[in-house]
Write an enzyme that holds these catalytic residues in place. Structure first.
Site, PDB file in Angstrom:
ATOM      1  N   LYS A  14       0.811  -1.425  -0.525  1.00 39.53           N
ATOM      2  CA  LYS A  14      -0.184   0.366  -0.001  1.00 39.53           C
ATOM      3  C   LYS A  14       1.290   1.478  -0.101  1.00 39.53           C
ATOM      4  CE  LYS A  14      -4.720   0.849   0.170  1.00 39.53           C
ATOM      5  NZ  LYS A  14      -5.390  -0.599  -0.052  1.00 39.53           N
ATOM      6  N   GLY A  45     -26.556   1.256   2.768  1.00 37.63           N
ATOM      7  CA  GLY A  45     -25.341   1.859   1.001  1.00 37.63           C
ATOM      8  C   GLY A  45     -25.916   1.392  -0.384  1.00 37.63           C
ATOM      9  N   ALA A  46     -26.053   2.250  -1.168  1.00 35.95           N
ATOM     10  CA  ALA A  46     -26.770   2.068  -2.390  1.00 35.95           C
ATOM     11  C   ALA A  46     -25.894   3.034  -3.243  1.00 35.95           C
ATOM     12  CB  ALA A  46     -27.639   2.593  -2.439  1.00 35.95           C
ATOM     13  N   GLY A  47     -24.448   2.834  -2.940  1.00 35.58           N
ATOM     14  CA  GLY A  47     -23.442   3.941  -4.098  1.00 35.58           C
ATOM     15  C   GLY A  47     -22.764   3.095  -4.676  1.00 35.58           C
ATOM     16  N   GLN A  48     -22.110   3.040  -5.287  1.00 38.66           N
ATOM     17  CA  GLN A  48     -21.465   1.806  -6.359  1.00 38.66           C
ATOM     18  C   GLN A  48     -21.573   0.769  -5.941  1.00 38.66           C
ATOM     19  OE1 GLN A  48     -19.088   2.384  -9.360  1.00 38.66           O
ATOM     20  NE2 GLN A  48     -18.938   4.731  -8.157  1.00 38.66           N
ATOM     21  N   THR A  49     -20.960  -0.102  -4.833  1.00 40.29           N
ATOM     22  CA  THR A  49     -21.187  -1.923  -5.187  1.00 40.29           C
ATOM     23  C   THR A  49     -22.712  -2.521  -4.576  1.00 40.29           C
ATOM     24  OG1 THR A  49     -20.359  -1.807  -2.799  1.00 40.29           O
ATOM     25  CG2 THR A  49     -18.784  -2.430  -4.681  1.00 40.29           C
ATOM     26  N   GLY A  50     -23.379  -1.398  -3.360  1.00 39.60           N
ATOM     27  CA  GLY A  50     -25.002  -1.467  -3.316  1.00 39.60           C
ATOM     28  C   GLY A  50     -25.593  -1.736  -4.858  1.00 39.60           C
ATOM     29  N   TYR A  51     -25.797  -0.382  -5.145  1.00 39.03           N
ATOM     30  CA  TYR A  51     -26.575  -0.042  -6.154  1.00 39.03           C
ATOM     31  C   TYR A  51     -26.235  -1.015  -7.365  1.00 39.03           C
ATOM     32  CZ  TYR A  51     -27.660   2.102 -10.640  1.00 39.03           C
ATOM     33  OH  TYR A  51     -28.038   2.096 -12.041  1.00 39.03           O
TER      34      TYR A  51
END
Ligand code: NAD
Length: 365
Positions: free
Chosen positions: A80, A177-183
């Site tokens: 990282k 969460g319905a951002g990127q992955t949840g959406y």
């Protein structure tokens, strides 16, 4: 923090400081373990309180990448880079090209990618100076639909383990969460837009979701009015088959563990257990937990394919193996009577150890 003591305790190989007085670039690259291959992990920019905090983050995140790559069956180690500064102030072409030169100086021991506060455009500047960067524009693209596909596969494996049947049909879900992955996950749960067109479509019987971003709430209501909105605090205690955390870390904690009425937990969020003890508490409560870094490895698997000449279909097929990997981890958890989170750590450590051992004899290639 005594850095050498920390490195000895957790097995870190290398901590590299770098500074460029022209661009103000300051940061560290931490390489945790390269037994399986070059260390891969994104570059994060954060306005850390102090240097100590930045280095601790690099130590923790690089170690997490080793476990994630090992469980995903990849020939990669964990690394990282954390850059110390305000992302709104520091970013420029020269800043990222300067970073690229430091990455190149590690001669392939470390491969970088985008992470918090960096994007594909930033990585395209990095790529002007180094061969060791993935997640570039026009290659593997947005990782979120692929990560969500891995979550979908992981949910199916989890259903198989709990009910003896991996069908989505007739099952209920609570997605945080319905951002990127949840959406994207919700789309797949509704049987839409599968990245693998050969996959037989299935539709969940009931989906609840929660969000704090008004745009994301509106988008879900417009596109999928059948998905029911609940208030953020109400998501934990819904009586559903699967709770899918796709927002924040540490949401499985002393407050939420007693509230859960789900059969299993499987979602994209990183570091979702506040502490290792919460994984054990879920086991005691009879709630099956899909370890975060195993189920959410789709994005990493996707960028890994850039190293081999990117082919979307092959990457998606590889992501589907998350199903098998979780089944193996559930088996270890049952056989050893340990939490699935502990079983995942054992699975990763065992793969690293065995691959190291088979390489102990000399073979001319
Ligand atoms: P995102 O920011 O696109 O979506 C997260 C959503 O959660 C946002 O819409 C936000 O408004 C919402 N949210 C935040 N706090 C909330 C709360 N208290 N209650 C309800 N909703 C809340 O992020 P993402 O890319 O979907 O990632 C989600 C998680 O998955 C993160 O932990 C991330 O590290 C992890 N992850 C993502 C990927 C990927 O490919 N995007 C890969 C691996 C892991």
């Amino acid at each position: 923090m005594e850095k050498f003591e920390y490195m000895e305790k957790y097995g870190h190989e290398q901590l590299v400081y770098f500074f460029d007085k022209i661009t103000g670039l300051r940061g560290v690259t931490c390489i945790h373990d390269t037994s399986l291959g070059p260390a891969l992990g994104g570059t994060r920019i954060w306005n850390y309180e102090n240097e100590e905090e930045a280095i601790l983050d690099a130590f923790r995140l690089s170690r997490g990448m080793t476990y994630k790559a090992a469980c995903a069956g990849l020939n990669l180690g964990g690394g990282k880079t954390v850059l110390y500064g305000d992302p709104k102030v520091v970013k420029s072409e020269a800043y990222f090209r300067s970073l690229g030169r430091f990455v190149q100086s590690l001669n392939g021991r470390y491969i970088t990618a985008e992470d918090v506060n960096t994007n594909t455009k930033d990585m395209s500047y990095v790529a002007m100076e180094t061969d060791y960067v993935v997640g570039l524009p026009g290659k593997s693209g947005n990782p979120s639909p692929v990560t969500a596909w891995g979550i979908f596969m992981g949910i199916k494996a989890t259903l198989k383990e709990v009910f003896g049947d991996d069908s989505i049909k007739d099952r209920s879900f609570a997605v945080q969460g319905a951002g990127q992955t949840g959406y994207y996950l919700i789309k797949y749960l509704l049987g839409e837009d599968y990245p693998d067109k050969n996959y037989k479509t299935e539709k969940a019987s009931k989906i609840y979701f929660t969000e704090i971003n008004d745009d994301h709430i509106r988008r879900m209501k417009n596109e999928h009015p059948q998905v029911e909105f609940v208030k953020p605090d109400d998501i934990y205690s819904l009586e559903v088959d699967i709770f899918s955390p796709c927002a924040l870390g540490a949401v499985i904690n002393d407050v939420t563990v007693p509230q859960f009425k789900c059969k299993a937990i499987a979602g994209s969020a990183n570091n979702v257990l506040k502490d290792a003890v919460h994984g054990r508490q879920l086991k005691e409560r009879g709630i099956l937990y899909a370890p975060d870094y195993v189920i959410n490895a789709g994005g990493l698997i996707n960028v890994y394919h850039e190293l081999q000449g990117y082919n979307r279909d092959m990457a998606v097929k590889d992501v589907e193996l998350i199903y098998d990997r979780l089944m193996e981890i559930y088996k270890i958890s049952k056989n050893k009577n340990i939490a699935t989170s502990d079983a995942a750590d054992r699975f990763a450590e065992n793969r690293i150890k065995i691959i190291k051992e088979i390489e102990s004899n000399y073979i001319r290639r």
